[in-house]
Design an enzyme around this catalytic site. Structure first.
Site, mmCIF file in Angstrom:
data_model
loop_
_atom_site.group_PDB
_atom_site.id
_atom_site.type_symbol
_atom_site.label_atom_id
_atom_site.label_comp_id
_atom_site.label_asym_id
_atom_site.label_seq_id
_atom_site.Cartn_x
_atom_site.Cartn_y
_atom_site.Cartn_z
ATOM 1 N N LYS A 155 10.472 -15.772 -32.506
ATOM 2 C CA LYS A 155 10.098 -16.390 -31.257
ATOM 3 C C LYS A 155 8.820 -16.925 -31.334
ATOM 4 O O LYS A 155 8.403 -17.816 -30.533
ATOM 5 C CB LYS A 155 10.036 -15.206 -30.189
ATOM 6 C CG LYS A 155 9.550 -13.923 -30.617
ATOM 7 C CD LYS A 155 9.298 -13.045 -29.352
ATOM 8 C CE LYS A 155 10.573 -12.143 -29.122
ATOM 9 N NZ LYS A 155 10.200 -11.101 -27.960
ATOM 10 N N ASN A 171 0.695 -1.309 -0.142
ATOM 11 C CA ASN A 171 -0.158 -0.187 0.052
ATOM 12 C C ASN A 171 0.670 1.321 0.094
ATOM 13 O O ASN A 171 0.459 2.411 -0.642
ATOM 14 C CB ASN A 171 -0.984 0.069 1.233
ATOM 15 C CG ASN A 171 -2.239 -0.722 1.072
ATOM 16 O OD1 ASN A 171 -2.340 -1.313 -0.160
ATOM 17 N ND2 ASN A 171 -2.970 -1.179 2.193
ATOM 18 N N GLU A 189 10.825 -15.924 -23.895
ATOM 19 C CA GLU A 189 9.930 -15.995 -22.733
ATOM 20 C C GLU A 189 8.147 -16.230 -23.214
ATOM 21 O O GLU A 189 7.476 -16.338 -22.180
ATOM 22 C CB GLU A 189 10.186 -14.607 -21.883
ATOM 23 C CG GLU A 189 9.696 -13.390 -22.640
ATOM 24 C CD GLU A 189 11.106 -12.901 -23.581
ATOM 25 O OE1 GLU A 189 10.923 -11.888 -23.921
ATOM 26 O OE2 GLU A 189 11.819 -13.657 -23.891
ATOM 27 N N LYS A 218 14.667 -17.967 -32.302
ATOM 28 C CA LYS A 218 13.871 -16.938 -33.161
ATOM 29 C C LYS A 218 13.378 -17.547 -34.549
ATOM 30 O O LYS A 218 14.135 -18.276 -35.191
ATOM 31 C CB LYS A 218 14.631 -15.504 -33.504
ATOM 32 C CG LYS A 218 15.520 -15.150 -32.191
ATOM 33 C CD LYS A 218 14.260 -14.148 -31.394
ATOM 34 C CE LYS A 218 15.080 -13.827 -30.237
ATOM 35 N NZ LYS A 218 14.251 -13.171 -29.245
ATOM 36 N N HIS A 250 13.627 -16.185 -16.603
ATOM 37 C CA HIS A 250 13.610 -14.853 -17.488
ATOM 38 C C HIS A 250 12.755 -13.699 -16.633
ATOM 39 O O HIS A 250 11.927 -14.062 -16.001
ATOM 40 C CB HIS A 250 12.902 -15.156 -18.808
ATOM 41 C CG HIS A 250 13.023 -14.113 -19.815
ATOM 42 N ND1 HIS A 250 12.190 -12.738 -19.736
ATOM 43 C CD2 HIS A 250 13.767 -13.867 -20.829
ATOM 44 C CE1 HIS A 250 12.531 -12.004 -20.699
ATOM 45 N NE2 HIS A 250 13.367 -12.415 -21.402
ATOM 46 N N ARG A 251 13.121 -12.486 -16.951
ATOM 47 C CA ARG A 251 12.628 -11.511 -16.132
ATOM 48 C C ARG A 251 11.742 -10.759 -16.938
ATOM 49 O O ARG A 251 11.441 -9.299 -16.631
ATOM 50 C CB ARG A 251 13.845 -10.660 -15.519
ATOM 51 C CG ARG A 251 14.740 -9.949 -16.725
ATOM 52 C CD ARG A 251 15.667 -9.088 -16.003
ATOM 53 N NE ARG A 251 16.374 -8.495 -17.115
ATOM 54 C CZ ARG A 251 17.269 -7.407 -16.966
ATOM 55 N NH1 ARG A 251 17.461 -6.962 -15.477
ATOM 56 N NH2 ARG A 251 17.827 -6.772 -17.859
ATOM 57 N N HIS A 298 18.295 -13.444 -16.110
ATOM 58 C CA HIS A 298 18.864 -12.400 -17.123
ATOM 59 C C HIS A 298 19.008 -11.314 -16.321
ATOM 60 O O HIS A 298 18.265 -10.708 -15.446
ATOM 61 C CB HIS A 298 17.595 -12.237 -18.007
ATOM 62 C CG HIS A 298 17.362 -13.346 -19.125
ATOM 63 N ND1 HIS A 298 17.775 -13.257 -20.463
ATOM 64 C CD2 HIS A 298 16.894 -14.369 -19.113
ATOM 65 C CE1 HIS A 298 17.512 -14.400 -21.026
ATOM 66 N NE2 HIS A 298 16.907 -15.010 -20.251
ATOM 67 N N THR A 331 18.745 -17.795 -28.033
ATOM 68 C CA THR A 331 17.284 -17.869 -27.836
ATOM 69 C C THR A 331 16.834 -17.904 -29.284
ATOM 70 O O THR A 331 17.241 -17.587 -30.210
ATOM 71 C CB THR A 331 16.643 -16.548 -27.626
ATOM 72 O OG1 THR A 331 17.287 -16.009 -26.357
ATOM 73 C CG2 THR A 331 15.244 -16.555 -27.350
ATOM 74 N N LYS A 355 17.339 -21.559 -26.116
ATOM 75 C CA LYS A 355 16.265 -21.178 -25.035
ATOM 76 C C LYS A 355 14.801 -20.895 -25.767
ATOM 77 O O LYS A 355 14.876 -20.392 -26.910
ATOM 78 C CB LYS A 355 16.809 -19.816 -24.491
ATOM 79 C CG LYS A 355 15.576 -18.962 -23.816
ATOM 80 C CD LYS A 355 16.385 -17.490 -23.309
ATOM 81 C CE LYS A 355 15.314 -16.705 -22.703
ATOM 82 N NZ LYS A 355 14.378 -16.475 -23.465
#
Length: 466
Positions: A168, A114, A195, A166, A285-286, A318, A164, A192
């Protein structure tokens, strides 16, 4: 007059305690507070302490039924921020009893709950947290940690390489598995899932898991090295997420993946426990971090999210790339990279570390450098991150003119050249470009990669001042 006195009183009368001596068991927080005009910093800091612990906007009869002195948060120090006219760092100490053991979720609900909507503040940002040893010990932390991961993979003395896949979104499961195979065969350690790859109409999760497992085992057999693909187990419910992790374990693959902020800390901690119990590594992953950490004056710094992840559990996370960014960011990034990897980190304000943090042997997390990097960055990345890191080249592998496998070869050759040069005592900061050029003489794949990305410059001079 003994007894209950109704009415609204200033927070600072109860919650601003400049004489307080912090306890080893307190959770300490550093907030960047921007009060509304006319609100004194003591009142603003006290308001944050109150709203994130025991306080409410008015005195209540039930306050008499507990010991506020035992349970209240206390604003114990306030420093003006240099260069800002109405901004302060307010330090707040929370008694450990306010928090449920082993729950990052509960910790954040209190500390960043809060108070962040509070009207007397124009903006509020949590810059750092000191997690006391007593609280750290209630968390399992990363499923395995850096040393166990190296032992599982039998890979030592160098950063790990990833990529990663692609595009993706849009590949079928079979073509996706083929892309994975080509990268791993060429010399990468990991590939990978993006995400946002979960389980969509063009590629359901189970099909992807099967084809990726096939790619892993085929490339392992060919190269004699252990390979992995981060299978994204993130799902719409915790039950579905665990179901996907279970299937990954049944296939015998080494690692799964989770989007810890969109998935949530409760789900993440459950998955981390499952991974430890079942020998799976966990890549984190973030996604969504910038929503929380991008604003300078409001939200939460990524170093807090990184600490929270180490408590909740993850073996990789990451953490930005540093390369080509500003100097200050480099120091600050290295600050939270150390918070992820090291056991004990000294307070160092120049690196954004507000408190000394002792992790009491909680396993470490490998930082992942990912995003816009290619072979020419390899010397800088090796120098900055050192051996305990994962370097991820998505476009920097798949964008190779001859295809994925040669792209992987180029990255592996560049990495091995940098590690060898470093071990021979050469200065990667000064000789980086030269080291890459030399290596490309005997690797046509690397030479082709150097040619494609030669126009993309990066700042390397800054390294010498670290």
């Amino acid at each position: 007059s003994v007894g209950f006195k109704a009415g609204v009183k200033d927070y600072k009368l109860t919650y601003y305690t400049p004489d307080y001596v912090t306890k080893d068991t307190d959770i300490l927080a550093a907030f960047r507070v921007t009060p509304q005009p006319g609100v004194p910093p003591e009142e603003a800091g006290a308001a944050v302490a109150a709203e994130s612990s025991t306080g409410t906007w008015t005195t209540v009869w039930t306050d008499g039924l507990t010991s506020l002195d035992r349970y209240k948060g206390r604003c114990y120090n306030i420093e003006p921020v240099a260069g800002e006219e109405n901004q302060y760092i307010c330090y707040v100490a929370y008694p450990l009893d306010l928090f449920e053991e082993g729950s990052v979720t509960n910790m954040f609900t209190s500390i960043v709950g809060n108070a962040f909507g509070f009207k007397a503040l124009r903006a509020l940002r949590l810059e750092d947290l000191r997690i006391p040893s007593a609280y750290v010990k209630t968390f399992q932390g990363p499923p395995h940690g850096i040393q166990v991961e190296r032992d599982k993979l039998n890979k030592y003395g160098r950063p790990l390489l990833g990529c990663t896949i692609k595009p993706k979104l849009g590949l079928s499961a079979k073509n996706y598995g083929r892309a994975v195979y080509e990268c791993l065969r060429g010399g990468l350690d990991f590939t990978k899932d993006d995400e946002n790859v979960n389980s969509q109409p063009f590629m359901r999760w189970r099909d992807r898991f099967l084809f990726c497992a096939e790619a892993i085992f085929k490339s392992q057999a060919e190269t004699g090295e252990i390979k992995g693909h981060y299978l994204n187990a993130t799902a719409g419910t915790c039950e579905e997420m665990i179901k996907r992790a279970v299937f990954a374990r049944e296939l015998g693959v080494p690692i799964v993946m989770h989007d810890y902020l969109t998935g949530g800390f409760t789900a993440n901690t459950s998955l981390a426990h499952y991974c430890r119990d079942n020998g799976l590594l966990l890549h984190i992953h973030r996604a969504m971090h910038a929503v929380i950490d991008r604003q300078k004056n409001h939200g939460m710094h990524f170093r807090v999210l990184a600490k929270a992840l180490r408590m909740s559990g993850g073996d990789h996370i990451h953490a930005g790339t540093v390369v080509g960014k500003l100097e200050g960011e480099r120091d600050i990034t290295l600050g939270f990279v150390d918070l992820l990897r090291d056991d004990f980190i000294e307070k160092d304000r120049s690196r954004g570390i507000y408190f000394t943090q002792d992790w009491v042997s909680l396993p470490g997390v490998l930082p992942v450098a990912s995003g816009g990097i290619h072979v020419w960055h390899m010397p800088a990345l090796t120098e900055i991150f050192g051996d305990d890191s994962v370097l991820q080249f998505g476009g920097g592998t798949l964008g190779h003119p001859w295809g994925n496998a040669p792209g992987a070869v180029a990255n592996r050759v560049a990495l091995e050249a940098c590690v060898q040069a470093r071990n021979e005592g050469r200065d990667l900061a000064r000789e980086g470009n030269e080291i890459i050029r030399e290596a490309s003489k005997w690797s046509p794949e690397l030479a082709a990669a150097c040619e494609v990305w030669k126009e993309i410059k990066f700042q390397f001079e800054a390294m010498d001042t670290l």
